[in-house]
Design an enzyme around this catalytic site. Structure first.
Site, short mmCIF file in Angstrom:
data_model
loop_
_atom_site.label_atom_id
_atom_site.label_comp_id
_atom_site.label_asym_id
_atom_site.label_seq_id
_atom_site.Cartn_x
_atom_site.Cartn_y
_atom_site.Cartn_z
N LEU A 21 0.83 -1.21 0.00
CA LEU A 21 0.00 0.00 0.00
C LEU A 21 0.87 1.26 0.00
O LEU A 21 0.37 2.38 -0.09
CB LEU A 21 -0.91 0.02 1.24
CG LEU A 21 -1.77 -1.24 1.51
CD1 LEU A 21 -2.66 -1.02 2.71
CD2 LEU A 21 -2.59 -1.60 0.29
N SER A 22 2.20 1.07 0.10
CA SER A 22 3.10 2.23 0.22
C SER A 22 3.13 3.12 -1.02
O SER A 22 3.23 4.35 -0.88
CB SER A 22 4.52 1.77 0.57
OG SER A 22 4.53 1.25 1.88
N LYS A 71 14.82 -7.38 5.43
CA LYS A 71 15.13 -6.36 6.45
C LYS A 71 16.42 -6.63 7.23
O LYS A 71 17.06 -5.69 7.69
CB LYS A 71 13.96 -6.23 7.43
CG LYS A 71 12.77 -5.48 6.84
CD LYS A 71 11.67 -5.30 7.86
CE LYS A 71 10.48 -4.59 7.22
NZ LYS A 71 9.37 -4.40 8.14
N ASN A 92 14.30 -0.89 7.58
CA ASN A 92 13.16 -0.78 6.63
C ASN A 92 13.25 0.47 5.77
O ASN A 92 12.42 0.64 4.88
CB ASN A 92 11.81 -0.84 7.37
CG ASN A 92 11.50 0.44 8.11
OD1 ASN A 92 12.36 1.00 8.78
ND2 ASN A 92 10.28 0.93 7.99
N ASP A 107 10.00 1.26 11.75
CA ASP A 107 8.88 0.40 12.18
C ASP A 107 8.55 0.62 13.67
O ASP A 107 7.39 0.72 14.05
CB ASP A 107 9.22 -1.08 11.97
CG ASP A 107 9.02 -1.53 10.52
OD1 ASP A 107 8.30 -0.85 9.78
OD2 ASP A 107 9.60 -2.57 10.16
N GLY A 131 6.12 -13.64 17.37
CA GLY A 131 6.96 -13.49 16.19
C GLY A 131 8.29 -12.86 16.55
O GLY A 131 8.39 -12.12 17.55
N ALA A 132 9.31 -13.21 15.76
CA ALA A 132 10.65 -12.67 16.01
C ALA A 132 11.32 -12.32 14.68
O ALA A 132 12.53 -12.41 14.54
CB ALA A 132 11.49 -13.69 16.78
N GLY A 134 11.42 -9.56 11.08
CA GLY A 134 11.84 -8.17 10.86
C GLY A 134 10.98 -7.16 11.59
O GLY A 134 11.50 -6.23 12.22
N ALA A 135 9.66 -7.32 11.54
CA ALA A 135 8.77 -6.36 12.18
C ALA A 135 8.90 -6.44 13.71
O ALA A 135 8.95 -5.41 14.40
CB ALA A 135 7.32 -6.61 11.76
N GLY A 240 -2.71 -3.06 12.04
CA GLY A 240 -1.42 -2.48 11.67
C GLY A 240 -1.48 -1.25 10.78
O GLY A 240 -0.44 -0.74 10.35
P1 NAP Z 1 9.24 -11.94 8.72
O1 NAP Z 1 10.50 -11.20 8.93
O2 NAP Z 1 9.14 -12.93 7.60
O3 NAP Z 1 8.91 -12.68 10.11
C1 NAP Z 1 7.77 -13.49 10.22
C2 NAP Z 1 7.63 -13.98 11.66
O4 NAP Z 1 6.40 -14.70 11.75
C3 NAP Z 1 8.72 -14.95 12.09
O5 NAP Z 1 8.92 -14.80 13.46
C4 NAP Z 1 8.10 -16.30 11.76
O6 NAP Z 1 8.54 -17.35 12.60
C5 NAP Z 1 6.65 -16.06 12.08
N1 NAP Z 1 5.80 -16.92 11.25
C6 NAP Z 1 5.73 -16.94 9.90
N2 NAP Z 1 4.83 -17.86 9.49
C7 NAP Z 1 4.34 -18.45 10.63
C8 NAP Z 1 3.41 -19.48 10.87
N3 NAP Z 1 2.79 -20.12 9.86
N4 NAP Z 1 3.16 -19.84 12.15
C9 NAP Z 1 3.78 -19.22 13.17
N5 NAP Z 1 4.70 -18.22 13.00
C10 NAP Z 1 4.96 -17.85 11.74
O7 NAP Z 1 8.01 -10.93 8.51
P2 NAP Z 1 7.83 -9.47 9.17
O8 NAP Z 1 8.40 -8.43 8.31
O9 NAP Z 1 8.28 -9.54 10.59
O10 NAP Z 1 6.24 -9.31 9.07
C11 NAP Z 1 5.38 -9.94 9.99
C12 NAP Z 1 3.97 -9.39 9.83
O11 NAP Z 1 3.96 -8.01 10.16
C13 NAP Z 1 3.42 -9.49 8.41
O12 NAP Z 1 2.06 -9.83 8.47
C14 NAP Z 1 3.57 -8.09 7.87
O13 NAP Z 1 2.56 -7.79 6.90
C15 NAP Z 1 3.35 -7.26 9.13
N6 NAP Z 1 4.02 -5.95 9.06
C16 NAP Z 1 3.26 -4.85 9.22
C17 NAP Z 1 3.86 -3.61 9.19
C18 NAP Z 1 3.02 -2.37 9.39
O14 NAP Z 1 3.49 -1.28 9.10
N7 NAP Z 1 1.81 -2.52 9.88
C19 NAP Z 1 5.24 -3.48 8.99
C20 NAP Z 1 5.98 -4.62 8.83
C21 NAP Z 1 5.36 -5.87 8.86
P3 NAP Z 1 9.83 -18.27 12.27
O15 NAP Z 1 10.99 -17.50 12.78
O16 NAP Z 1 9.56 -19.52 13.04
O17 NAP Z 1 9.86 -18.46 10.78
#
Ligand code: NAP
Length: 274
Positions: A21-22, A71, A92, A107, A131-132, A134-135, A240
């Site tokens: 959406l950016s 990230k 980011n 972020d 979760g751990a 990028g976000a 979010g």
């Molecule tokens: P990421 O770096 O890929 O990290 C994903 C995280 O979720 C990891 O900790 C991963 O665990 C876990 N995960 C992925 N699939 C899973 C599953 N099926 N079951 C359980 N845990 C799972 O992604 P990210 O950038 O952190 O983004 C995470 C979410 O935040 C996304 O939905 C993204 O759209 C949202 N987000 C929103 C904003 C905003 O501005 N609102 C900004 C950034 C991100 P593992 O380590 O075990 O793989």
């Protein structure tokens, strides 16, 4: 928007990027500010990331956003890191300062601004992050500074341990969590996993662990099933969208040096949902 010979370009590097959406938000902001700038997206595979970052230098782009899955991987490819990005271990935003690429993380600040706007206080609260990735790194860095305690639960438990170790260097209030039942004692729970993006996804936690007292947030831009269940149980919820807006506003300010036209950015974001 008209592209001219002087148009400055900001690019989103991610994989995939089509859902982003950016572009709507940032192009509306450039337009409102009267800047001859544009924002475009590039689908960059992990194998192509190094060449894409070199491309920012070669093409003299004004800067970039970095999203999933780059990230963390982008860090060694940059010339300099803002202290916040170093502490979070995630970037980011990239700013091209005369050929030197500087990495930032907006972020965490974007998330905190969105909470402030909603009147949600984290000081002294028990916060749990699911979760751990990028976000989680970006917002964990800010939560570690303010929360009474911060628990991190992750599917890959070793990653939660590593992130807790990193964030404890910011303020020693962080611990990895291995049992989801610990969520019962939380004041604020934030889903930073993609679980909920798709309607068929399982819930990231059992709603039976919610007592109606917790604030439940999701970094996903829409009201997910988790938020609907939490709301039904009497919990206050947020999605979010606010974080997306504010991380983008802060990125705009880093790239352009101008105050972000937040109202216009918000309107542009919400219009993408119609
Ligand atoms: P990421 O770096 O890929 O990290 C994903 C995280 O979720 C990891 O900790 C991963 O665990 C876990 N995960 C992925 N699939 C899973 C599953 N099926 N079951 C359980 N845990 C799972 O992604 P990210 O950038 O952190 O983004 C995470 C979410 O935040 C996304 O939905 C993204 O759209 C949202 N987000 C929103 C904003 C905003 O501005 N609102 C900004 C950034 C991100 P593992 O380590 O075990 O793989």
């Amino acid at each position: 928007m008209r592209i001219t010979g002087n148009t400055k370009v900001v690019a989103l590097l991610g994989y995939p990027v089509t859902h982003s959406l950016s572009p709507a938000m940032q192009n509306a902001a450039f337009d409102e500010a009267g800047l001859d700038w544009c924002y475009v997206t590039f689908a960059v595979t992990p194998e192509a990331l190094r060449r894409a970052v070199d491309g920012i230098r070669a093409l003299n782009l004004a800067g970039a956003n970095v999203t999933v899955p780059h990230k963390e991987a982008v860090i060694p490819l940059l010339d300099e890191l803002d202290p916040g990005a170093t502490a979070a271990g995630a970037v980011n935003v990239i700013v091209n300062r005369d050929g030197r690429l500087v990495g930032y993380n907006t972020d965490g600040d974007g998330f905190m601004r969105s909470l402030a706007e909603l009147g949600i206080e984290t000081a002294g609260k028990r916060v749990m992050l699911l979760g751990a990735g990028g976000a989680a790194r970006g917002i964990g860095y800010k939560l570690a500074q303010t929360a009474g305690s911060l628990g991190i639960f992750n599917r890959n438990a070793a990653k939660a341990v590593r992130l807790a170790e990193r964030l404890n260097a910011v303020r020693p209030v962080v611990e990895p969590v291995t049992e989801l039942s610990d969520m019962k004692a939380a004041d604020i729970i934030v889903n930073a996993t993609p679980l909920g993006l798709s309607a068929d996804d399982p819930l990231p936690l059992d709603p039976a662990l919610l007592g109606g007292r917790q604030v439940v947030g999701d970094l996903i831009y829409k009201d997910t099933r988790l938020l609907r269940e939490a709301s039904r149980l009497g919990c206050r919820t947020f999605n979010g969208m606010g974080m997306l807006l504010w991380q983008g506003a802060l990125a705009f300010e880093l790239w352009t040096g101008q105050i972000a036209p937040v109202k216009v950015m918000r309107t542009a974001l919400f219009s993408t949902l119609r």
